[in-house]
Structures are given as structure tokens and as C-alpha cells.
Design a protein around this motif. Structure first.
Motif, PDB file in Angstrom:
ATOM      1  N   TYR A  59       0.841  -1.202   0.000  1.00 20.98           N
ATOM      2  CA  TYR A  59       0.000   0.000   0.000  1.00 20.98           C
ATOM      3  C   TYR A  59       0.869   1.242   0.000  1.00 20.98           C
ATOM      4  O   TYR A  59       2.060   1.193   0.318  1.00 20.98           O
ATOM      5  N   ALA A 386      -9.630  -1.448   3.282  1.00 21.98           N
ATOM      6  CA  ALA A 386      -9.640  -0.310   2.364  1.00 21.98           C
ATOM      7  C   ALA A 386      -9.773  -0.770   0.915  1.00 21.98           C
ATOM      8  O   ALA A 386     -10.530  -0.191   0.122  1.00 21.98           O
ATOM      9  N   ASN A 387      -9.050  -1.817   0.567  1.00 22.82           N
ATOM     10  CA  ASN A 387      -9.113  -2.338  -0.804  1.00 22.82           C
ATOM     11  C   ASN A 387     -10.511  -2.867  -1.129  1.00 22.82           C
ATOM     12  O   ASN A 387     -11.001  -2.720  -2.256  1.00 22.82           O
ATOM     13  N   ASP A 390     -12.757   0.024  -1.887  1.00 21.87           N
ATOM     14  CA  ASP A 390     -12.396   0.597  -3.179  1.00 21.87           C
ATOM     15  C   ASP A 390     -12.973  -0.222  -4.331  1.00 21.87           C
ATOM     16  O   ASP A 390     -13.290   0.304  -5.396  1.00 21.87           O
ATOM     17  N   PHE A 403     -17.691   3.816   3.927  1.00 25.47           N
ATOM     18  CA  PHE A 403     -16.373   4.193   4.444  1.00 25.47           C
ATOM     19  C   PHE A 403     -16.403   4.319   5.963  1.00 25.47           C
ATOM     20  O   PHE A 403     -15.491   3.859   6.654  1.00 25.47           O
ATOM     21  N   ALA A 407     -14.204   2.030   8.569  1.00 28.97           N
ATOM     22  CA  ALA A 407     -13.360   2.627   9.611  1.00 28.97           C
ATOM     23  C   ALA A 407     -13.773   2.120  10.992  1.00 28.97           C
ATOM     24  O   ALA A 407     -12.921   1.825  11.844  1.00 28.97           O
ATOM     25  N   MET A 424      -4.898   4.562   6.046  1.00 29.91           N
ATOM     26  CA  MET A 424      -6.115   4.731   5.245  1.00 29.91           C
ATOM     27  C   MET A 424      -6.144   6.028   4.439  1.00 29.91           C
ATOM     28  O   MET A 424      -6.693   6.071   3.333  1.00 29.91           O
ATOM     29  N   VAL A 427      -4.969   6.086   0.831  1.00 31.96           N
ATOM     30  CA  VAL A 427      -5.828   5.310  -0.056  1.00 31.96           C
ATOM     31  C   VAL A 427      -7.100   6.098  -0.384  1.00 31.96           C
ATOM     32  O   VAL A 427      -7.474   6.266  -1.552  1.00 31.96           O
ATOM     33  N   PHE A 428      -7.768   6.602   0.654  1.00 29.40           N
ATOM     34  CA  PHE A 428      -9.103   7.165   0.483  1.00 29.40           C
ATOM     35  C   PHE A 428      -9.117   8.640   0.120  1.00 29.40           C
ATOM     36  O   PHE A 428      -9.993   9.079  -0.637  1.00 29.40           O
ATOM     37  N   TYR A 446     -14.045   9.541   8.495  1.00 27.09           N
ATOM     38  CA  TYR A 446     -13.173   8.606   9.206  1.00 27.09           C
ATOM     39  C   TYR A 446     -13.294   8.778  10.720  1.00 27.09           C
ATOM     40  O   TYR A 446     -13.353   7.793  11.465  1.00 27.09           O
TER      41      TYR A 446
END
Length: 523
Positions: A59, A386-387, A390, A403, A407, A424, A427-428, A446
Motif C-alpha cells: 500500500y 480499504a481495498n 475501493d 467508508f 473505519a 487509510m 488510499v481514500f 473517518y
């Protein structure tokens, strides 16, 4: 233990029956110390299996120290390897002594012990009882808990046990007061009327993540301030409702041995409160003199900041110690409960002697948290979560809600708000910026998820502390009882806070000074 009120059990709603099941299932488990020991063993074998299977994640993350963004590959590390076994043996002591809540609790309790043994806390509680309308006391406890996070983790140590005493003094169940305070301190962790230590910390990480898309972007410490001000009142209302309508009726009448005197203050006690008040004002004036000036001793010597890693914030625990010790000792002098320094020292000793069970629990809990961190399983779980989000292809409000839920779920396994966000955010934030959502909006979503499940996660650093506080009133208090007690807060906070965010976005209100909801990619 004072069991759940079972009158008219057949009439109990499905949710209450579900909470009963959670409590019974949780309390059938062994003593909390044994549970953490079992979890330690489980992590040892799970880490071995994951390492053998080659479990890993790659990541783009932010180094919290250097603030650099880079690609990182994390492999599961076995605790049954030679290095893992050496780690468990050589770090057992430092895992224990370095466990953040341990020093915070023990040092703060020295001051609280003096205030309690001299009678200051009892006198203040009685004054509170005589001057506060009964119908407002729940809201006062929850609100004070929310506001306490300005002083970092002080609320866990001071306010949570005080919440129990306050409720007991009103003839109410002490565990309901403990739950109300815990819900405010931890479940409402991100809400506040003031800017706290978490705001610049998360803002700094968000800024670095946003620079992956827009090199000039900056997320300020006040980026979520407006939203968090409103959230403070929302969480106070929701916490009060859950306490009065769900938690306390379920606990029933308290039939334990603990009592709190609620009569009028004597002349000596009033004199003691006067001494305590004067000494506290002088103490606060000294702290202000050391902090307020631009070159104040307790400010950062280079940046001159008060918040962050500064002498003031790093020294907040000894400040809390003195905040209770100084007025406690002077109250004793005025009321006659302190004749010499021995009385003050005896108060400290008594406070420490009551923490034996907590210290045993912390030793095992600290090993579990350390093993989980060493194995890298928390990071792997966070990145995979997270993946997954996504890959769902969600957009708009459903994406934000998803989301928040991710979290909240990850927070059950990885306690540190900043550590999770460092994983995170890269990524986000870029993903949401490309979809037209500002980093400030992503950050506030978050924070909702990160706060609401603190109170039901055994991995949360202070969870063992709360169990120990609760066992003062219920000797056989188990994790099942605490989790079932706090679960309604977690659910209601999560739903209510998410709805507030949806309303906020529909109205297009700024989240803070200069912090809009939408983001337009630069040409």
C-alpha cells in the motif's frame, strides 16, 4: 453481581434480548485476564499460519515521523519464529511498562487518591447533588466526557470513575454513570467545542495524503471544527437518551454495598472547599504563567506551540496529578482530615493498593496488543478493508456510509487513530478527491467511524481500565456485561452521527473555517 432486570422478561424487546444474549455469551467467557491470555496464544498461532501462507499487503502509506509518502509492503510476521520468540521474551517487561494507559492511570491516581482520601471528591459530589437538577445530571456527565478529550486521555482516568460516583450519589446505578462517562469520553472522542490534540495530528496526515493529488493542498487543524461543535451537542443528546432509556432501565436497581453520602456540608467541609478552591486557582495561575506567554516554558521551545508534542501536552499527566493533589491536600488542611504529610502519603498508598487487579490485567493485555502490532496483522486487516471498499464501486452517500462502517470495523482491531489514518488516508483521500470530495470530508467521515466503536473494542487501550473500574461495583463484572452495556451507545452514535453528516452534506455547509465539502481537481 447485580443481574439484568428480568421482570416481565417476556415483554422485553428484541434489542434488549439481543443485549442479554451478548452479556450472557460474553460473561460465559473466562476472567478478562484469562481472555487476554487466550488471545495472546491465538495471535501467536494465527501469526505463524499467516506468515507460512505468505500473507502480505502493499500500500501507499505515510510515515508518521518523516511525513513521506511511499509504497510499503508489509508481510505477516510469525511470533513462533526465532525472532518472534526472542521478541516475546525480551520485550515482556517493556511491553508492560510501555503500555500507555499504565503510567497515565497510576500517576493520575496518586492525585485522585489524595482528593478522595481527604474527602474533597465526596464534598464536591455532595455539592453537585445539591445544586444540579436530577434530570440534567446524565447530560452533564456525557458532555463533560466529550469535552475531556481536550486533555488527551485524562477523561478515562478521572471522569469515568467519577461518573459512577456521581450517579451513585443520586441514588442511580453506578455502572450507568460509568457507561455515560465512558460513552462521552471514548464514543464521542472526536467531538468537542475546542480544538484538541487529535485535530492537528489527523490534519497533518490528511495534508500529506492530499498532496498526492494536489501538491499545494493543506488540511488545517480547524478543518472539522464546525462539524465537531454540532457533534458535541448531538452526542450529548444521544448519550443522554441511551443512558436514561436503554442502559439504566436494563441494569435495574443497584443493590451493591457501595454508598455515597449526600447530606449538607458541615462548616469544616465548607472551609475545606474554600481552601481547595483558592489553592486550585493559584495552581491554575502558575500553569497559565508557564504556558500563555509566547516563550512560555511549557510551550515547544522551537515552534512555541501548545498542542502536539509539547512540554505542556507531554506533561499533562503530572499536571492532572497536581490538579487533584494540591486542592485535595489543602481541602484536608481546611477540613481537618489532614494533620500531617503522612495523611497525604497514606491517601496515595491506598489508591495504589486498590489498583492491584488492574495491574495484573494490564500486564496480559499489554502483551496481546504488542503481539498484534508485532505480527502486522492489524495493518494487513486495515489495508484489505480499504481495498475491499475501493472495489465495491459505490458512489455518493452510500460510499461515505460504507467508508464510515469500514473505519468503525477496522477500529475494533487497531486502536490508534493516527496509525489507522496513516494507512487509510493515502488510499481514500486521493480516491475521494478524484470523485470530487474534499479531504476534510473524508477525514470527518473517518473520525465518525473511528470514535463510535472505541467503547466496544477490547483492543482499545483503556478498555481494561474501564473493566477494572466497573469491578469496583460488580465483583464478577465481565467483558460481556461491559460490551452489552456499551453496544447501544455504539450503534446509536454510529447511526446518529452518520445521519448528521448526510444532512450536513445535503445542506452544503462548511466543515470548518475554509473547509468545503467538495473538491475540484486542478487543471
Amino acid at each position: 453481581m447485580n443481574k439484568v432486570n428480568t421482570k416481565d422478561a417476556k415483554k422485553r424487546g428484541k434489542f434488549q434480548k439481543f443485549l442479554d444474549w451478548v452479556e450472557k455469551a460474553g460473561n460465559k467467557m473466562p476472567h478478562p485476564v484469562s481472555i487476554f491470555l487466550i488471545l495472546c496464544i491465538a495471535i501467536i498461532f494465527i501469526s505463524f499460519i499467516c506468515a507460512k501462507a505468505g500473507v502480505s499487503v502493499t500500500y501507499t502509506g505515510i510515515d508518521p515521523k518523516t511525513k513521506e509518502t511511499k509504497d510499503l509492503t508489509v508481510n505477516a510476521i510469525s511470533l513462533l519464529s526465532a525472532d518472534g520468540i526472542r521478541y516475546m521474551f525480551t520485550n515482556a517487561v517493556t511491553n508492560f511498562t510501555g503500555f500507555a494507559p499504565l503510567g497515565t492511570v497510576l500517576v493520575a491516581m496518586l492525585g485522585v487518591g489524595v482528593a478522595e482520601s481527604t474527602g474533597l471528591i465526596s464534598a464536591l459530589i455532595r455539592k453537585l447533588v445539591l445544586s444540579t437538577p436530577k434530570q440534567l445530571i446524565t447530560a452533564v456527565v456525557v458532555f463533560t466526557g466529550i469535552m475531556s478529550n481536550v486533555a488527551s486521555d485524562a477523561g478515562y482516568v478521572v471522569l469515568v470513575p467519577l461518573g459512577a460516583i456521581i450517579f451513585l450519589s443520586f441514588g442511580r446505578h453506578p455502572l450507568a454513570g460509568l457507561a455515560a462517562a465512558f460513552a462521552g469520553v471514548s464514543g464521542g472522542f472526536s467531538a468537542n467545542l475546542l480544538i484538541g490534540t487529535i485535530d492537528p495530528l489527523l490534519g497533518g496526515i490528511s495534508t500529506e495524503a492530499a498532496k498526492m493529488v494536489d501538491a499545494s493542498y493543506s488540511v488545517t487543524p480547524v478543518a472539522n471544527w464546525y462539524f465537531m461543535i454540532v457533534s458535541t451537542f448531538l452526542i450529548t443528546i444521544l448519550g443522554t437518551f441511551v443512558t436514561d432509556k436503554i442502559v439504566e432501565p436494563r441494569l435495574g436497581e443497584y443493590k451493591g454495598k457501595h454508598t455515597v453520602e449526600t447530606g449538607e456540608l458541615t462548616s469544616l467541609e465548607s472551609k475545606g472547599l474554600k481552601y481547595a478552591g483558592i489553592s486550585l486557582i493559584i495552581f491554575i495561575a502558575i500553569i497559565v504563567a508557564l504556558t500563555a506567554p509566547y516563550n512560555g516554558i511549557l510551550r515547544h521551545p522551537e515552534t512555541h506551540k501548545i498542542l502536539g508534542h509539547t512540554p505542556f501536552m507531554d506533561g499533562i499527566v503530572p499536571i492532572i496529578l497536581l490538579f487533584f493533589l494540591v486542592p485535595g491536600a489543602f481541602y484536608g488542611l481546611g477540613s481537618g482530615t489532614v494533620k500531617s504529610s503522612k495523611d497525604v502519603i497514606n491517601g496515595m498508598s491506598k489508591a495504589m493498593s486498590s489498583m492491584g487487579g488492574y495491574i495484573v490485567l494490564v500486564f496480559v493485555a499489554a502483551q496481546f496488543v504488542a503481539y498484534f502490532t508485532y505480527s502486522k496483522l492489524g495493518i494487513i486487516l486495515a489495508v484489505n478493508g480499504a481495498n475491499f471498499l475501493d472495489s465495491t464501486g459505490l458512489k455518493g452517500a452510500p460510499l461515505m456510509i460504507a467508508f464510515i462502517l469500514v473505519a468503525a470495523f477496522i477500529n475494533l482491531f487497531m486502536g490508534s487513530a493516527s496509525a489507522k489514518w496513516a494507512i487509510m488516508a493515502p488510499v481514500f483521500i486521493p480516491m475521494f478527491m478524484r470523485m470530487g470530495y474534499s479531504p476534510e470530508l473524508t477525514q470527518v467521515a473517518y473520525r465518525i467511524g473511528d470514535s463510535t466503536t472505541n467503547i466496544i473494542s477490547p483492543l482499545m487501550s483503556y478498555f481494561a481500565v474501564i473493566v477494572a473500574f466497573a469491578q469496583k461495583y460488580e465483583d464478577d463484572m465481565g467483558m460481556g456485561t461491559l460490551i452489552s452495556t456499551m453496544l447501544p451507545y455504539s450503534i446509536v452514535f454510529l447511526i446518529g452521527w452518520s445521519i448528521l453528516l448526510m444532512i450536513w452534506t445535503l445542506l452544503g455547509l462548511p466543515l470548518g473555517p475554509g473547509a468545503e465539502l467538495r473538491y475540484m481537481l486542478p487543471f
